[in-house]
Design a protein around this motif. Structure first.
Motif, mmCIF file in Angstrom:
data_model
loop_
_atom_site.group_PDB
_atom_site.id
_atom_site.type_symbol
_atom_site.label_atom_id
_atom_site.label_comp_id
_atom_site.label_asym_id
_atom_site.label_seq_id
_atom_site.Cartn_x
_atom_site.Cartn_y
_atom_site.Cartn_z
ATOM 1 N N TRP A 1 49.349 98.345 2.927
ATOM 2 C CA TRP A 1 48.831 98.341 1.568
ATOM 3 C C TRP A 1 49.395 97.120 0.863
ATOM 4 N N TYR A 2 48.677 95.973 0.984
ATOM 5 C CA TYR A 2 49.080 94.747 0.290
ATOM 6 C C TYR A 2 47.925 94.292 -0.587
ATOM 7 N N PRO A 3 47.667 95.003 -1.695
ATOM 8 C CA PRO A 3 46.447 94.758 -2.465
ATOM 9 C C PRO A 3 46.430 93.409 -3.175
ATOM 10 N N THR A 4 47.590 92.774 -3.337
ATOM 11 C CA THR A 4 47.599 91.537 -4.122
ATOM 12 C C THR A 4 47.855 90.296 -3.284
ATOM 13 N N SER A 5 48.111 90.472 -1.957
ATOM 14 C CA SER A 5 48.387 89.270 -1.160
ATOM 15 C C SER A 5 47.075 88.632 -0.705
ATOM 16 N N GLU A 6 47.152 87.446 -0.140
ATOM 17 C CA GLU A 6 45.966 86.717 0.328
ATOM 18 C C GLU A 6 46.015 86.557 1.833
ATOM 19 N N PRO A 7 45.121 87.116 2.628
ATOM 20 C CA PRO A 7 44.082 88.060 2.208
ATOM 21 C C PRO A 7 44.672 89.442 1.926
ATOM 22 N N ALA A 8 44.056 90.156 1.005
ATOM 23 C CA ALA A 8 44.555 91.474 0.630
ATOM 24 C C ALA A 8 44.286 92.483 1.746
ATOM 25 N N GLU A 9 45.188 93.449 1.870
ATOM 26 C CA GLU A 9 44.952 94.530 2.829
ATOM 27 C C GLU A 9 44.955 95.863 2.114
ATOM 28 N N PHE A 10 43.910 96.674 2.395
ATOM 29 C CA PHE A 10 43.778 97.943 1.698
ATOM 30 C C PHE A 10 43.830 99.123 2.670
#
Lengths: 286, 284
Positions: free
Chosen positions: A51-60
């Protein structure tokens, strides 16, 4: 006559509002949330572990959030089932009428306390205490959240179970005593089995309340979006992810949609548990 | 002592222990909040605005905000809820629609408060364009307490004896007149009890107003229902999780908690007293 009908249809409309609002809720969370299932992939969304909603690319991947919710909810039930059920048995089977009149409202009081105050208590008092007691890096973890949440759910389980236990006919008790059973044997072999469906309904309601509770887990569970290795690690349950992160999102971006996607998952879980409670209740009525 | 008596003693002791722990926790909890929060309580704490980045001053704007939000939610939900209860108990005949309405009410009652907040955000804040405001927050809270009001009102209306209605009909009253002049006035105290309990609930909720009404800090008091407001429960949360001076913020959070707790407890007390008086006065 016009007035009569007008009033009737006005009240019908008011009653229909409940359906309108419920569908409004379902429609709005699905409208805002469904697109993320397509963008992120339904399977990856539900079972992804990152769950990395703000990183690039985001992971949900919301699996860590689901696990967080489940861990905290199970923990809360472990605390609240014995305490709530014990209180219910005490109030309906063992307490003198006078004691009961005092204790019962007192426990019900627990249900009226705003959850944010429980959160404050957990954050400012219980978590430093737990941290020192178990020599942890942080007291804000799944364990502390479970305890607070569990105590919050006690009055729900207690009052509903007590209703169920009180509804058991007196003749059943008398029959058990007449057969030579003592008090505990009567409770265990006669009363609890007879009140079983009501008790189960109370536990399911407690489950729904714990998994949907926001403020306590937001303040006390620690907020780490990782699958915890022990109950003493911080977690980020679904509700707390929505509450904590919605402020950072822009309306309509993937993160915003993902948080609504979490709400869809949450809603389905609650809806299913409500259906079970309803059917159990219907069974009791029969 | 036989094995049977031993088992009985053991289990009954455990049951006593369960209620003892629950009560003990409640006592520790209440005492701790009141002792720690009581220290910062003063008249100026209640009547002043926060100062110096939330580290000093009072909580007046939050009290006002909570007042507006709760009044707004009840103004919206009470008429709607009572009318719905009238339909369900006086007009409705068992049918598919009625059972659907009941299922909807029960489901609505179980929806997590944060989901109400999301709904309010999507519908009132964004689609209707009310923004983060008293209006959006009140409507969201109103929908949240609607099931409680409907259920309490329906119970209240059901306790009005059938004789009352028949007497009204015998005097030539129409159904609407009977409901408005006989059924509602008789059921009113119990309906009010339900409404008061909802007020307590609405005043204490945080999650629904997170994105729809609440703001951490505003110097000015709201001028219209389209302004955002501070609110007591949100203020506690914000003091604990935002800002940079926990040393000063935590005591204020405790003080705010005492105010909120006293508010909610006294609201519930009023409901209990009304219920008690109804029981005593009831002559039918």
């Amino acid at each position: 006559m016009i007035k009569e009908n007008l009033f009737k249809y006005l009240s019908l409309f008011a009653a229909l509002c409940s359906i309108i609002f419920l569908f409004g809720i379902i429609f709005s969370i699905f409208r805002e949330g469904l697109p993320i299932f397509k963008t992120a992939g339904l399977f990856k969304f539900l079972f992804g572990t990152a769950w990395y909603p703000t990183s690039e690319p985001a992971e949900f991947g919301i699996l860590p959030l689901i696990v967080g919710s489940i861990v905290v909810t199970i923990g809360a039930l472990i605390v609240s089932i014995p305490l709530g059920l014990g209180s219910a048995i005490y109030l309906s089977e063992m307490a003198k009428p006078g004691t009961r009149e005092i204790l019962k409202p007192f426990i019900e009081l627990l249900a009226g306390i705003p959850s944010v105050i429980f959160g404050l208590f957990g954050m400012a008092f219980l978590s430093p205490f737990i941290m020192r007691l178990f020599h942890l890096n942080t007291g804000l973890n799944a364990f502390t959240a479970s305890i607070i949440l569990g105590l919050m759910v006690v009055p729900i389980i207690s009052s509903l179970s007590e209703d169920a236990i009180s509804a058991v006919p007196k003749s059943l008790r008398e029959a058990a005593y007449a057969l030579g059973a003592n008090k505990w044997e009567t409770i265990k072999k006669v009363i609890l089995p007879a009140a079983k469906s009501g008790i189960i309904a109370s536990i399911i309601l407690g489950f729904g309340r714990s998994i949907g509770e926001t403020m306590v887990v937001l303040m006390v569970a620690g907020g780490s979006a990782m699958i915890p290795k022990s109950i003493f690690q911080p977690v980020r349950p679904m509700t707390s992810a929505i509450a904590a992160e919605m402020g950072e999102t822009v309306v309509g971006d993937d993160h915003y949609r993902a948080l609504f996607g979490i709400a869809i998952v949450l809603f389905i879980i609650i809806f299913a548990s409500n259906l079970i409670t309803e059917s159990v209740k219907r069974k009791i009525k029969r | 002592m036989t094995v049977r008596t031993f088992k009985q003693t053991l289990w009954l002791t455990l049951i006593r222990l369960a209620i003892f722990i629950s009560i003990l926790f409640l006592l520790v909890f209440l005492i701790l909040i009141f002792v720690r929060g009581g220290k910062v309580l003063s008249l100026s704490f209640l009547t002043e605005a926060p100062r110096d980045g939330m580290t000093k001053g009072g909580i007046f704007p939050a009290i006002i905000g909570t007042f507006y939000l709760t009044i707004g939610s009840i103004l919206f939900a009470l008429p709607l809820g009572v009318l719905a209860a009238i339909y369900l108990s006086e007009y409705a005949k068992p049918s598919f629609w009625v059972s659907t309405i009941r299922t909807a009410i029960n489901t609505l009652a179980g929806v997590p408060s944060i989901v109400f907040g999301l709904f309010g955000l999507a519908l009132f804040v964004n689609i209707f364009g009310f923004g983060v405001s008293i209006l959006s927050g009140s409507l969201t809270l109103g929908i949240l307490v609607l099931p409680t009001i409907i259920n309490a009102s329906e119970e209240a209306i059901k306790t009005v004896p059938l004789d009352f209605r028949e007497a009204a009909y015998a005097l030539g009253a129409t159904k609407r007149q009977t409901i408005m002049k006989v059924v509602l006035p008789t059921a009113l105290p119990s309906i009010l009890t339900g409404a008061i309990i909802s007020v307590g609930r609405a005043a204490g909720e945080t999650a629904p107003i997170l994105f729809t009404a609440a703001t951490f800090y505003t110097r000015k008091l709201p001028k219209s229902i389209l302004d955002e407001v501070m609110a007591l429960p949100y203020h506690i949360y914000a003091l604990m999780t935002e800002g940079t001076a926990p040393k000063y913020q935590v005591p204020i959070a405790y003080g705010t908690a005492v105010v909120l707790l006293l508010l909610v407890l006294s609201i519930n007390l009023v409901a209990i007293i009304i219920r008690y008086r109804i029981r005593r006065k009831k002559k039918w």
